[in-house]
Design an enzyme around this catalytic site. Structure first.
Site, PDB file in Angstrom:
ATOM      1  CE  LYS A  71       0.557  -2.469   3.040  1.00 50.43           C
ATOM      2  NZ  LYS A  71       1.431  -1.374   2.566  1.00 50.43           N
ATOM      3  NE  ARG A 115       5.234  -0.854   1.509  1.00 52.71           N
ATOM      4  CZ  ARG A 115       4.504  -0.885   0.394  1.00 52.71           C
ATOM      5  NH1 ARG A 115       4.764  -0.061  -0.628  1.00 52.71           N
ATOM      6  NH2 ARG A 115       3.480  -1.701   0.297  1.00 52.71           N
ATOM      7  CD  GLN A 143       4.793   7.811  -0.813  1.00 51.10           C
ATOM      8  OE1 GLN A 143       6.029   7.809  -0.805  1.00 51.10           O
ATOM      9  NE2 GLN A 143       4.082   7.223   0.144  1.00 51.10           N
ATOM     10  CG  ASP A 164      -0.614  18.698  -6.391  1.00 46.60           C
ATOM     11  OD1 ASP A 164      -0.187  17.734  -5.711  1.00 46.60           O
ATOM     12  OD2 ASP A 164      -1.814  18.807  -6.730  1.00 46.60           O
ATOM     13  CB  SER A 300       7.816   2.267  -7.099  1.00 49.95           C
ATOM     14  OG  SER A 300       7.432   2.027  -5.760  1.00 49.95           O
TER      15      SER A 300
END
Lengths: 331, 331
Positions: A71, A115, A143, A164, A300
């Protein structure tokens, strides 16, 4: 495919082909293979320029055939304000890892989004309480949307709190996702109060200061810390990391650019305190959640193994559907 | 180019667009920039699989705009015998390094061949004797052809000795290049005798044993050692390296995979014995050839700086000519 032909897949084609369920399945199998020692660690290359950097993340995946994906992404944080461009742009080059033949070039945006969300869903299967039904999404950008959609595939969500800094963004998120997922999505202005009522919390912001501490989280919560993917970014306070069971995607990467990084720097956590990498849990080498009370965190940072897993299922599906443009580059 | 559009260039388009003179100019400017400290060192990433490996070479180049290129190549030595495929296959992804936008995807084969030959031509300008007119090409494959063509752009060649283990390959080389370059190209079976009569020798084979020692080379010769690009490959005997002025493309890469590697292992040369990197010579920081008698060696392992330099001139020329296919990947 004829010899020399490369399949070209645009964002629109990728959106219409790659489903979250397929992506979750592919990513779970990839983490399992990694945990079982059947997948080599992915590799990263970075070159920094004035306002950002260009990065290559590369991974190998053994499926029906052997795949290699690289990528190639630019990451320029001021793109939006300076040029009206996305922060991250790029392509994935997928190759046959048995002979090096390039197979496909794909826009990277949606594959990365899917992903990343898929990894959270996989982590939730092993680290969230089975009865989880209330979730806070902190960071209502693209996201955040994908994270909620992915989690709704693996959990019976009933209540969603949308937080947010930009209230309008939270409102749009609430409206769109309520209608799309047919569940109650409510905007909140008190993040801490929302998280304390939640079984799951996903953080996917660009924050450089911790948003959540140990006091903001109830026992039994699963937290997916998705936003921090560079040494400067941080979403979880070191105290929260210290009080939780930490599972990393890749330990060494999290130690450099995940929330783990800041907990290590604060000296409240050592590498030895990290419970596992997600692959070990998926492979059954270590149990996931072990009690109703423990707080679990998935740190992550994103790995090329997810990219190559998603790109490979996408490629095979595109071939079956006859999608995309084919161009003979070698001719 | 419209926003989101990527220019796709096939081998045929690249062959018709990119000239050796343009490529030599671009590569010389890139080496000069590198020697002047105006170019960052390129980066490499490798993942090995059963029968070969997949590699990414990445470089940055500041021109009218700033470019980033990542070459994604498979290198599978048994491809020809096992699958009837080229050993090396791949693509170059060219990006705007100011904002990360992908600009082009190009077949990598001809760009690699041209930029490799161009580096030899640049080296010859600084390291060969001005009156060089006799050359031996050792290894008459595609790279050998390109090397001779590139050298003929910077030297007044009159006699070419063509040597190949495969006599038929040498014969075809001789026939084709005699007609194309209008100079005398003669096949030879005694490599040593040919090189001793030559002012320049290019080695571009896949040899794993040294082909030339110090006794095979006359004083004043310039040798371009192009074939060795992996730790196993070797073309020059350590004694020849020890008796010559060595100029590397990148010292650290040559120390791992160039002919320098074997001379270091043999203990006859140290890093300190390496005279210069080519960039330092092109930038004028160190003189090139300093006498009619010295033997000069260019140890060429190939660097991404050459790729990005060649890809950038090719891209700009393709835009001017309206060549290639455009596809909006981000749409």
């Amino acid at each position: 495919m004829k010899s020399g032909e490369i399949l070209l897949l645009t964002a629109r084609e990728i959106q219409s082909l790659l489903t979250l369920d397929e992506c979750i399945g592919a990513v779970e199998r990839a983490f399992r293979a990694y945990g079982e020692g059947r997948a080599v660690p992915p590799a990263v290359l970075s070159m920094h320029t004035g306002g950002g950097g260009c990065h290559v993340k590369a991974g190998l995946r053994e499926l029906n055939r052997s795949y290699f994906a690289a990528k190639v992404n630019g990451n320029f944080p001021e793109n939006s304000s300076r040029f009206g461009l996305p922060t991250i742009q790029g392509v994935i080059v997928l190759c046959n890892a048995g002979n090096g033949t390039p197979l496909a070039v794909m826009d990277s945006r949606d594959i990365t989004a899917l992903r990343t969300a898929a990894a959270t869903a996989v982590a939730a299967k092993f680290l969230a309480r089975q009865d989880s039904q209330t979730i806070t999404v902190c960071g209502c950008g693209n996201q955040g949307r994908m994270q909620l959609k992915a989690l709704s595939r693996v959990c019976r969500l009933e209540t969603v709190f949308a937080y947010d800094r930009d209230g309008q963004q939270a409102l749009r998120f609430s409206q769109d996702l309520t209608s799309e997922l047919k569940i109650s999505v409510r905007t909140v202005s008190d993040l801490s109060a929302a998280v304390r009522q939640s079984d799951i919390c996903v953080t996917c912001t660009t924050s450089r200061q911790p948003l959540l501490g140990l006091d903001d989280v109830s026992p039994g919560t699963f937290i997916a810390a998705v936003g921090a993917d560079s040494p400067q970014k941080q979403e979880l306070h070191a105290s929260l990391m210290a009080g939780s069971k930490i599972v990393c995607d890749i330990l060494e990467q999290c130690a450099v650019m995940g929330d783990l990084h800041h907990a290590l720097e604060a000296g409240v956590v050592t590498r030895a305190n990290v419970y596992a990498e997600l692959g070990e849990v998926v492979a059954g080498k270590k149990p996931g959640r072990e009690s109703q009370q423990e707080i679990t965190i998935f740190d992550s940072t994103g790995m090329a193994l997810q990219d190559v897993a998603a790109a490979a299922v996408l490629y095979e599906k595109a071939l079956r559907h006859g999608s995309g443009v084919r161009l003979n580059f070698a001719a």
